[in-house]
Design a protein around this motif. Structure first.
Motif, mmCIF file in Angstrom:
data_model
loop_
_atom_site.group_PDB
_atom_site.id
_atom_site.type_symbol
_atom_site.label_atom_id
_atom_site.label_comp_id
_atom_site.label_asym_id
_atom_site.label_seq_id
_atom_site.Cartn_x
_atom_site.Cartn_y
_atom_site.Cartn_z
ATOM 1 N N UNK A 87 12.578 -40.283 -36.624
ATOM 2 C CA UNK A 87 12.031 -41.723 -37.093
ATOM 3 C C UNK A 87 10.843 -42.111 -36.416
ATOM 4 N N UNK A 88 10.281 -41.323 -35.533
ATOM 5 C CA UNK A 88 8.768 -41.744 -35.040
ATOM 6 C C UNK A 88 8.192 -40.634 -34.688
ATOM 7 N N UNK A 89 6.934 -40.691 -34.695
ATOM 8 C CA UNK A 89 5.886 -39.481 -34.123
ATOM 9 C C UNK A 89 4.644 -40.147 -33.464
ATOM 10 N N UNK A 90 4.540 -40.085 -32.248
ATOM 11 C CA UNK A 90 3.315 -41.044 -31.431
ATOM 12 C C UNK A 90 2.423 -39.866 -30.671
ATOM 13 N N UNK A 91 1.190 -39.934 -31.142
ATOM 14 C CA UNK A 91 0.195 -38.840 -30.632
ATOM 15 C C UNK A 91 -0.012 -39.034 -29.118
ATOM 16 N N UNK A 92 -0.136 -38.107 -28.380
ATOM 17 C CA UNK A 92 -0.099 -38.129 -27.104
ATOM 18 C C UNK A 92 -1.399 -37.454 -26.937
ATOM 19 N N UNK A 93 -2.212 -36.553 -27.526
ATOM 20 C CA UNK A 93 -3.391 -36.130 -27.283
ATOM 21 C C UNK A 93 -3.919 -35.399 -28.660
ATOM 22 N N UNK A 94 -5.077 -34.898 -28.680
ATOM 23 C CA UNK A 94 -5.393 -34.172 -29.834
ATOM 24 C C UNK A 94 -4.677 -33.551 -30.765
ATOM 25 N N UNK A 95 -3.711 -32.802 -29.989
ATOM 26 C CA UNK A 95 -2.677 -31.613 -30.650
ATOM 27 C C UNK A 95 -1.370 -31.865 -30.133
ATOM 28 N N UNK A 96 -0.989 -32.881 -29.466
ATOM 29 C CA UNK A 96 0.326 -33.029 -29.178
ATOM 30 C C UNK A 96 0.840 -34.397 -29.391
ATOM 31 N N UNK A 97 2.167 -34.447 -29.716
ATOM 32 C CA UNK A 97 2.988 -35.741 -30.107
ATOM 33 C C UNK A 97 4.337 -35.921 -29.548
ATOM 34 N N UNK A 98 4.806 -37.046 -29.159
ATOM 35 C CA UNK A 98 6.064 -37.447 -28.887
ATOM 36 C C UNK A 98 6.900 -37.670 -30.230
ATOM 37 N N UNK A 99 7.976 -36.911 -30.239
ATOM 38 C CA UNK A 99 8.913 -36.826 -31.580
ATOM 39 C C UNK A 99 9.903 -37.531 -30.941
ATOM 40 N N UNK A 100 10.412 -38.524 -32.074
ATOM 41 C CA UNK A 100 11.669 -39.225 -31.613
ATOM 42 C C UNK A 100 12.687 -39.089 -32.962
ATOM 43 N N UNK A 101 13.947 -38.458 -32.436
ATOM 44 C CA UNK A 101 14.979 -38.141 -33.602
ATOM 45 C C UNK A 101 16.082 -38.664 -33.218
ATOM 46 N N UNK A 102 16.920 -39.096 -34.322
ATOM 47 C CA UNK A 102 18.089 -40.079 -34.177
ATOM 48 C C UNK A 102 19.137 -39.529 -35.025
ATOM 49 N N UNK A 103 20.304 -39.354 -34.482
ATOM 50 C CA UNK A 103 21.569 -38.880 -35.148
ATOM 51 C C UNK A 103 22.350 -39.837 -36.169
ATOM 52 N N UNK A 104 22.821 -39.192 -36.958
ATOM 53 C CA UNK A 104 23.680 -39.936 -37.882
ATOM 54 C C UNK A 104 24.692 -40.743 -37.269
ATOM 55 N N UNK A 105 25.171 -40.406 -36.249
ATOM 56 C CA UNK A 105 26.251 -41.170 -35.668
ATOM 57 C C UNK A 105 25.999 -41.117 -34.078
ATOM 58 N N UNK A 106 25.236 -42.154 -33.565
ATOM 59 C CA UNK A 106 24.929 -41.799 -32.270
ATOM 60 C C UNK A 106 25.963 -41.997 -31.238
ATOM 61 N N UNK A 107 27.180 -42.730 -31.632
ATOM 62 C CA UNK A 107 28.327 -42.964 -30.652
ATOM 63 C C UNK A 107 28.959 -41.655 -30.614
ATOM 64 N N UNK A 108 28.789 -40.613 -31.430
ATOM 65 C CA UNK A 108 29.596 -39.352 -31.255
ATOM 66 C C UNK A 108 28.803 -38.377 -30.100
ATOM 67 N N UNK A 109 27.551 -38.833 -29.525
ATOM 68 C CA UNK A 109 26.896 -37.664 -28.834
ATOM 69 C C UNK A 109 26.789 -38.667 -27.366
ATOM 70 N N UNK A 110 27.184 -39.454 -27.092
ATOM 71 C CA UNK A 110 27.052 -40.292 -25.716
ATOM 72 C C UNK A 110 27.657 -39.334 -24.442
ATOM 73 N N UNK A 111 28.879 -38.826 -24.787
ATOM 74 C CA UNK A 111 29.363 -37.753 -23.663
ATOM 75 C C UNK A 111 28.789 -36.458 -23.430
ATOM 76 N N UNK A 112 28.175 -36.034 -24.613
ATOM 77 C CA UNK A 112 27.281 -34.622 -24.743
ATOM 78 C C UNK A 112 25.954 -34.934 -23.892
ATOM 79 N N UNK A 113 25.349 -36.059 -24.180
ATOM 80 C CA UNK A 113 24.024 -36.463 -23.341
ATOM 81 C C UNK A 113 24.589 -36.409 -21.987
ATOM 82 N N UNK A 114 25.410 -37.499 -21.601
ATOM 83 C CA UNK A 114 25.809 -37.633 -20.086
ATOM 84 C C UNK A 114 26.089 -36.568 -19.332
#
Length: 380
Positions: A87-114
């Motif tokens: 859903x997003x890709x923001x450049x950090x430097x000339x050769x690196x970026x921050x990638x943002x990924x989002x799951x289809x069902x966010x609520x299913x992953x709350x316990x896994x992340x925690x």
């Protein structure tokens, strides 16, 4: 982190051993036939029978595995791959970026992340579908409460000209599907931990942010824990705007880990004061500053830049380990080292591979020479 072999052995995407064993057993039973009947059949008929047996065996194995795995899971898990959307890709430097990924069902992953965040440093594997290879990447801490609620994960990924997975990821368009598997716990941070010295090289800053978030996020500690981060980069562009919190100790040997790998004893020239532009601050430096603002007085960061002839050496490390409070249990102090393989080897000795498993290997390098007491060391 290097591309990984499946924990089950063999090819990266083999089924778990219970499934593989049952499937192999089924293949053995189906493919067996009576020797006399095969001998009495004409050659063309025997070939047809072999093809039929192979086809039936393959179909049976596939059906069995699908029946065991069930429908495609929307929950992140360490066995099967789950689809996320870029859903997003923001450049950090000339050769690196921050990638943002989002799951289809966010609520299913709350316990896994925690559970993963509470445990320590963890990673997930990204799949490169064309080559059927995978690589582990470390999620960055949540940037806000909103990012926690929507189940998104962020990753600092540098484009490696020789890295098949990183080149594949950087070539994707926004909205593309990415298959992810995990979490994989890289290092458990014990409950009695009060001091962490994190030595990071390049993208190894992502695990450092994770360790800081995990340690400082704990609410049930009698005394406030602290984390000191030493971050080494080749160029100022990689950490633009970063200013060290403490003055570095003068080193008798000022050389980089890269030159140290090849035994070069030639002294480096004195540090060069390059112009800095405080207004232009990289996203990773902002991540560090945000964590410092959230936990004032509990996190310090020092920056080391190869092109400015400032490097992490033994005296720098000792200045932090010697100043750490001696109170608390002996197991409350940890040194974590993360970065390129050469960086880890120079600082603490190489990790080892044996029987398809990655092992810590003996402590060597700069940290070994310091003979530190009461400090556990872990290579990421």
């Amino acid at each position: 982190m290097k591309p990984r072999i499946s924990p089950y052995g063999g090819h990266l995407f083999n089924p778990p051993p219970t499934l593989a064993g049952k499937a192999a057993g089924r293949r053995y039973v189906i493919s067996s036939s009576s020797p006399s009947s095969s001998a009495s059949s004409p050659p063309k008929q025997r070939l047809w029978l072999r093809l039929a047996v192979v086809t039936a065996t393959a179909a049976g194995i596939g059906a069995y595995i699908r029946s065991q795995r069930g429908p495609e899971s929307a929950t992140l898990n360490p066995v099967t791959f789950t689809k996320y959307r870029l859903v997003a890709r923001e450049p950090v430097s000339s050769n690196g970026s921050i990638f943002t990924l989002k799951p289809a069902h966010p609520e299913d992953n709350c316990e896994v992340y925690e559970e993963a965040w509470k445990t320590g440093v963890w990673s997930v594997m990204f799949k490169q579908p064309q080559l059927q290879i995978g690589r582990d990447y470390t999620p960055l801490p949540p940037s806000s409460p909103d990012s926690e609620e929507d189940g998104s994960l962020r990753f600092f990924i540098r484009k490696d000209p020789f890295g098949e997975v990183s080149r594949y990821l950087h070539a994707l368009d926004l909205g593309s599907s990415i298959e992810v598997r995990g979490p994989r716990i890289e290092c458990e941070i014990p409950a009695d931990t009060r001091q962490i010295l994190f030595i990071a090289g390049g993208t190894g800053i992502a695990p450092a942010l994770q360790a800081g978030y995990t340690l400082l996020h704990r609410k049930d500690l009698a005394q406030k824990p602290h984390i000191h981060i030493l971050w080494a980069n080749r160029r100022r562009d990689d950490c633009l705007g970063g200013v060290s919190d403490t003055l570095p100790t003068d080193e008798t040997q000022r050389r980089s880990w890269f030159s140290g790998l090849f035994g070069s004893s030639k002294p480096s020239p004195p540090p060069v004061d390059l112009p800095r532009i405080p207004a232009a601050t990289s996203l990773m430096v902002r991540e560090l500053e945000a964590l410092k603002a959230q936990y004032p007085g509990q996190i310090t960061v020092n920056y080391f830049i190869d092109e400015e002839n400032s490097f992490i050496g033994g005296k720098i490390i000792s200045s932090f380990t010697d100043s750490a409070p001696s109170k608390g249990s002996p197991g409350g102090k940890i040194i974590l080292v993360s970065g390129p393989e050469g960086f880890i080897s120079y600082m603490a000795g190489p990790k080892l591979w044996a029987q398809g498993m990655e092992l810590q290997g003996p402590l060597q390098g700069v940290i070994k020479a310091l003979e530190l007491k009461d400090w556990a060391v872990w290579k990421l």
